[in-house]
Design a protein around this motif. Structure first.
Motif, PDB file in Angstrom:
ATOM      1  N   SER A 151       0.852  -1.367   0.194  1.00 55.80           N
ATOM      2  CA  SER A 151       0.105   0.077  -0.112  1.00 55.80           C
ATOM      3  C   SER A 151       0.799   1.265   0.371  1.00 55.80           C
ATOM      4  O   SER A 151       1.837   1.301   0.957  1.00 55.80           O
ATOM      5  N   ALA A 152       0.607   2.048  -1.158  1.00 54.66           N
ATOM      6  CA  ALA A 152       1.669   3.209  -1.120  1.00 54.66           C
ATOM      7  C   ALA A 152       0.904   4.618  -1.539  1.00 54.66           C
ATOM      8  O   ALA A 152      -0.043   4.622  -2.626  1.00 54.66           O
ATOM      9  N   ASN A 153       0.929   5.791  -0.636  1.00 57.68           N
ATOM     10  CA  ASN A 153       0.703   6.775  -1.092  1.00 57.68           C
ATOM     11  C   ASN A 153       1.789   7.462  -1.779  1.00 57.68           C
ATOM     12  O   ASN A 153       2.885   7.816  -0.926  1.00 57.68           O
ATOM     13  N   ILE A 154       1.741   7.744  -3.055  1.00 59.65           N
ATOM     14  CA  ILE A 154       3.029   8.118  -3.692  1.00 59.65           C
ATOM     15  C   ILE A 154       3.001   9.741  -4.192  1.00 59.65           C
ATOM     16  O   ILE A 154       3.987  10.096  -4.837  1.00 59.65           O
ATOM     17  N   GLN A 155       1.975  10.420  -3.678  1.00 59.59           N
ATOM     18  CA  GLN A 155       2.124  12.051  -3.538  1.00 59.59           C
ATOM     19  C   GLN A 155       2.241  12.280  -5.111  1.00 59.59           C
ATOM     20  O   GLN A 155       2.832  13.335  -5.301  1.00 59.59           O
ATOM     21  N   ALA A 156       1.804  11.552  -6.107  1.00 60.53           N
ATOM     22  CA  ALA A 156       1.876  12.090  -7.331  1.00 60.53           C
ATOM     23  C   ALA A 156       3.467  12.125  -7.793  1.00 60.53           C
ATOM     24  O   ALA A 156       3.590  12.750  -8.817  1.00 60.53           O
ATOM     25  N   GLY A 157       4.294  11.535  -7.095  1.00 58.00           N
ATOM     26  CA  GLY A 157       5.623  11.405  -7.574  1.00 58.00           C
ATOM     27  C   GLY A 157       6.385  12.610  -7.054  1.00 58.00           C
ATOM     28  O   GLY A 157       7.461  12.974  -7.770  1.00 58.00           O
ATOM     29  N   SER A 158       5.567  13.545  -6.179  1.00 53.08           N
ATOM     30  CA  SER A 158       6.463  14.845  -5.861  1.00 53.08           C
ATOM     31  C   SER A 158       7.298  14.421  -4.651  1.00 53.08           C
ATOM     32  O   SER A 158       7.190  13.026  -4.077  1.00 53.08           O
ATOM     33  N   SER A 159       8.273  15.203  -4.294  1.00 49.95           N
ATOM     34  CA  SER A 159       9.271  15.125  -3.549  1.00 49.95           C
ATOM     35  C   SER A 159       8.906  15.842  -2.045  1.00 49.95           C
ATOM     36  O   SER A 159       8.866  17.025  -2.204  1.00 49.95           O
TER      37      SER A 159
END
Length: 252
Positions: free
Chosen positions: A10-18
Motif C-alpha cells: 500500500s503506497a501513497n505516492i504523492q503523485a511522484g512529488s518530493s
C-alpha cells in the motif's frame, strides 16, 4: 487447506512529488500542481518497489493532469513494474491543473473491479474494490484514501463496512489518515471480519515516521506476516508491505 502466499503493498505516492521535511509543503508546493521536478525518476523508483509485490494499492496517483505531464501514473507504474492488470479511480481535481486517484496494480486477474464514491463533507474520496475468485469465499481487495476529518472518516468507514461486512477474505488497504485506536476504526472492526494488525508500523512522515496511518487490514480467514515500512521514492508517506496467505479457494 492449500494456501498461496502473496505480497501486498500500500503506497501513497504523492503523485511522484518530493517531500523531505515539513518545510517542503510550503517551499515545494508548486510541485503538487506543476509538472516540474524529477517525477518520472520517482515513479521509476516506486515501480521497482511495486514490482516486488503481487497486488499494490496506490493513493494520490495522478491519472493524467498538468502536474504529471498528462501521464496516467497508475498505467505507467503497471508498465514499468510488469503488471498485466491495473485499474484506477480518479476522484479529485485540484484547481484544474492536478488530479488524484486510487490505483490497483495486480499480477492476478480480478474477476471484477468496481468504483464506489465515498460519503464525506467534501466530495472527492472513493474506494476501489477488486474481486478475485467466485462466491462468498472470494478474495476482496479494497483500496481507499480516507478524509482528514473524523466525522467524514466515520461515514466512509461505515460505507466500506457495508461492502465488506461478512467476508472472511477481505483486505482493506490505503491511507486512512488515522491510527487504529480511533473510535471510527473500532466501529469498522465491530461491523466486519477485518482484524486489527498485530502491531503499529509508522509510515508518516516518511523522513521521521511517528504515526501509523497507512494500513493493510485483513479478514479473519487470512493470515499476514512480515509487515514492513519501505520508502516510496520521496513521498511524504512510507509504503506498507505485508505477506498474505490466501486459501486457494478464494482465488478460484
Amino acid at each position: 487447506m492449500e494456501t498461496r502466499r502473496l505480497r501486498l503493498l500500500s503506497a501513497n505516492i504523492q503523485a511522484g512529488s518530493s517531500t523531505r521535511g515539513y518545510h517542503d509543503y510550503v517551499a515545494r508546493s508548486w510541485s503538487h500542481v506543476l509538472p516540474a521536478g524529477n517525477k518520472r525518476g520517482s515513479l521509476d523508483t516506486i515501480a521497482q518497489l511495486a514490482g516486488e509485490h503481487d497486488i499494490v494499492g496506490l493513493n494520490e496517483s495522478d491519472p493524467g493532469s498538468l502536474r504529471s505531464g498528462f501521464t496516467n501514473q497508475t498505467h505507467y507504474l503497471a508498465q514499468r513494474g510488469g503488471f498485466d492488470y491495473w485499474s484506477h479511480q480518479p476522484n479529485r481535481r485540484v484547481g484544474g491543473v492536478a488530479s488524484s486517484a486510487n490505483g490497483l496494480l495486480s499480477r492476478l486477474e480480478p474477476r471484477e473491479v468496481i468504483d464506489h464514491p465515498l460519503p464525506g463533507r467534501i466530495s472527492g474520496r472513493g474506494v476501489l474494490l477488486a474481486r478475485y475468485g467466485e462466491g462468498d469465499a472470494a478474495l476482496l481487495v479494497a483500496v481507499a484514501h480516507l478524509s482528514l476529518g473524523a466525522t467524514s472518516r466515520a461515514a466512509q468507514l461505515g460505507f466500506i463496512a457495508e461492502l465488506l461486512h461478512d467476508h472472511p477474505h477481505a483486505v482493506l488497504m490505503g491511507d486512512f489518515n488515522c491510527s487504529i485506536d480511533r473510535p471510527e476504526m473500532q466501529a469498522l472492526f465491530r461491523s466486519t471480519r477485518l482484524q486489527p494488525p498485530e502491531g503499529d508500523v509508522p509510515t508518516f512522515p516518511s523522513w521521521r515516521p511517528q504515526r501509523a496511518i497507512d494500513h493493510i487490514l485483513v479478514g479473519d480467514g487470512l493470515r499476514t506476516s512480515n509487515a514492513r515500512a519501505l520508502p516510496a521514492a520521496q513521498s511524504d508517506h512510507l509504503a506498507l508491505s505485508i505477506q498474505l496467505d490466501v486459501p486457494d479457494s478464494a482465488l478460484r
